[in-house]
Design an enzyme around this catalytic site. Structure first.
Site, PDB file in Angstrom:
ATOM      1  N   LYS A 225       0.819  -1.220   0.000  1.00 16.30           N
ATOM      2  CA  LYS A 225       0.000   0.000   0.000  1.00 16.30           C
ATOM      3  C   LYS A 225       0.845   1.259   0.000  1.00 16.30           C
ATOM      4  O   LYS A 225       2.039   1.230   0.319  1.00 16.30           O
ATOM      5  CB  LYS A 225      -0.954  -0.020   1.200  1.00 16.30           C
ATOM      6  CG  LYS A 225      -2.080  -1.035   0.983  1.00 16.30           C
ATOM      7  CD  LYS A 225      -3.190  -0.901   1.971  1.00 16.30           C
ATOM      8  CE  LYS A 225      -4.265  -1.944   1.631  1.00 16.30           C
ATOM      9  NZ  LYS A 225      -5.264  -2.068   2.694  1.00 16.30           N
ATOM     10  N   ARG A 260      -3.370  -9.944   5.507  1.00 13.82           N
ATOM     11  CA  ARG A 260      -3.773 -10.022   4.087  1.00 13.82           C
ATOM     12  C   ARG A 260      -2.597  -9.528   3.248  1.00 13.82           C
ATOM     13  O   ARG A 260      -2.240  -8.350   3.323  1.00 13.82           O
ATOM     14  CB  ARG A 260      -5.021  -9.161   3.850  1.00 13.82           C
ATOM     15  CG  ARG A 260      -5.549  -9.246   2.426  1.00 13.82           C
ATOM     16  CD  ARG A 260      -6.763  -8.352   2.247  1.00 13.82           C
ATOM     17  NE  ARG A 260      -7.311  -8.472   0.908  1.00 13.82           N
ATOM     18  CZ  ARG A 260      -6.850  -7.817  -0.149  1.00 13.82           C
ATOM     19  NH1 ARG A 260      -5.850  -6.969  -0.022  1.00 13.82           N
ATOM     20  NH2 ARG A 260      -7.395  -8.013  -1.335  1.00 13.82           N
TER      21      ARG A 260
HETATM   22  C1  9MG Z   1      -9.775  -5.987  -0.339  1.00 14.41           C
HETATM   23  N1  9MG Z   1      -8.830  -5.308   0.537  1.00 14.41           N
HETATM   24  C2  9MG Z   1      -7.841  -4.465   0.152  1.00 14.41           C
HETATM   25  N2  9MG Z   1      -7.187  -4.016   1.233  1.00 14.41           N
HETATM   26  C3  9MG Z   1      -7.770  -4.596   2.315  1.00 14.41           C
HETATM   27  C4  9MG Z   1      -7.565  -4.534   3.700  1.00 14.41           C
HETATM   28  O1  9MG Z   1      -6.623  -3.749   4.224  1.00 14.41           O
HETATM   29  N3  9MG Z   1      -8.346  -5.245   4.509  1.00 14.41           N
HETATM   30  C5  9MG Z   1      -9.339  -6.036   3.993  1.00 14.41           C
HETATM   31  N4  9MG Z   1     -10.102  -6.727   4.866  1.00 14.41           N
HETATM   32  N5  9MG Z   1      -9.591  -6.131   2.681  1.00 14.41           N
HETATM   33  C6  9MG Z   1      -8.818  -5.419   1.868  1.00 14.41           C
END
Ligand code: 9MG
Length: 285
Positions: A225, A260
């Site tokens: 990110k 994730r």
């Molecule tokens: C789909 N998606 C993209 N970034 C995310 C994040 O930080 N958390 C979750 N739960 N889904 C995400």
């Protein structure tokens, strides 16, 4: 004897006594960081197979980009993208699948196709989403976002970001509980990068132990990110892996239970080292 915490994913119980890795599988032509490489069913299954071999416990399948500025896609298009892939992952790999969607119709169809978890970046705010998620039997990840992916980075504002995000998540979790959803099906997520400046993201990250103390398993997604890019001096998306893994390890050390990530193998290696050398399990700081 201490009871092992578990997450109930439509009857499949995932142990949460150590952090789990959720591997990202975008099936969009315009996805955030993998350029939509996995848009066909066969390539999606092959990529999921690799994510699992690398250490992913959950595969998060998304058919609508959530990157900043992204437009929503029509329901039919999202269904066409994700449902065949979810069915294939269940039948060919017996994978534990999470569906990344905010649309109640997609949630319902995905769980019918075998998804064990609903991952809603919109925090179940769409009309009907809370009821569909509650009735599904699947685990539910409620994420915080200010605004929508299209508008969320237009000057996000908070008085106290950690307190406001915590209040939203506990309110949505309580609304699920009021609909009869067991605690063991609920996951919360502060939503790094979703309607947050770098300063907001840092404050939220430092507030992770307080979020963990709410008692629901916490999911953290920081992989590739812009907050990672900014902290490394505006690194391009292709060069954020090490920073992403470092942030994921700090999150695990603060008590996050699901990470994730795009780079599953590297995250799994780092977790093994964290667990071995920290001298404690990664059940919280
Ligand atoms: C789909 N998606 C993209 N970034 C995310 C994040 O930080 N958390 C979750 N739960 N889904 C995400």
């Amino acid at each position: 004897m201490l009871e092992i915490p578990t997450l109930n994913c439509a009857g499949t119980l995932l142990r949460l006594d150590r952090p789990l890795i959720m591997g990202v599988l975008n099936v969009t032509p315009d996805s955030f960081s993998d350029g939509g490489l996995f848009a066909t069913r066969e390539s999606a299954v092959a990529q999921a197979r690799k994510l699992i071999a690398d250490g992913a416990a959950i595969i998060d399948v998304g058919g609508e980009s959530t990157r900043p500025g992204a437009e929503t896609v029509p329901l039919e298009v999202e269904l066409e993208r994700v449902i065949p892939v979810i069915s294939a992952l269940r039948t060919e790999l017996d994978a534990l699948v999470s569906v990344d969607t905010s649309k109640p119709e997609v949630m319902r169809a995905a769980v019918a196709a075998g998804a064990g978890m609903i991952n809603d970046v919109n925090g179940l705010r769409a009309a009907g989403a809370m009821d569909v998620a509650a009735a599904s039997g699947a685990a539910v990840c409620v994420m915080h976002m200010q605004g929508t992916p299209r508008s969320m980075q237009n000057q996000p504002r908070y008085r106290d970001v950690a307190a406001e995000v915590g209040a939203f998540l506990s309110g949505q979790a309580e609304a699920l509980r009021a609909r009869g959803v067991e605690r063991e099906r609920i996951v919360v997520d502060p939503g790094f990068g979703f309607g947050k400046t770098l300063a907001h993201n840092i404050a939220l990250f430092r507030g992770l132990p307080a979020l963990v103390a709410m008692g629901y398993p916490v999911l953290v997604g920081v992989s590739r990110k812009s907050m990672v890019g900014s902290l490394l001096g505006d690194r391009p998306i292709t060069d954020r892996m090490t920073g992403s893994v470092a942030a994921a390890m700090l999150a695990a050390h603060a008590g996050a239970r699901i990470l994730r990530v795009h780079d599953v193998r590297e995250t799994a290696d780092a977790l093994a080292i964290l667990e071995a050398l920290s001298g404690q399990d990664t059940g919280g700081a």
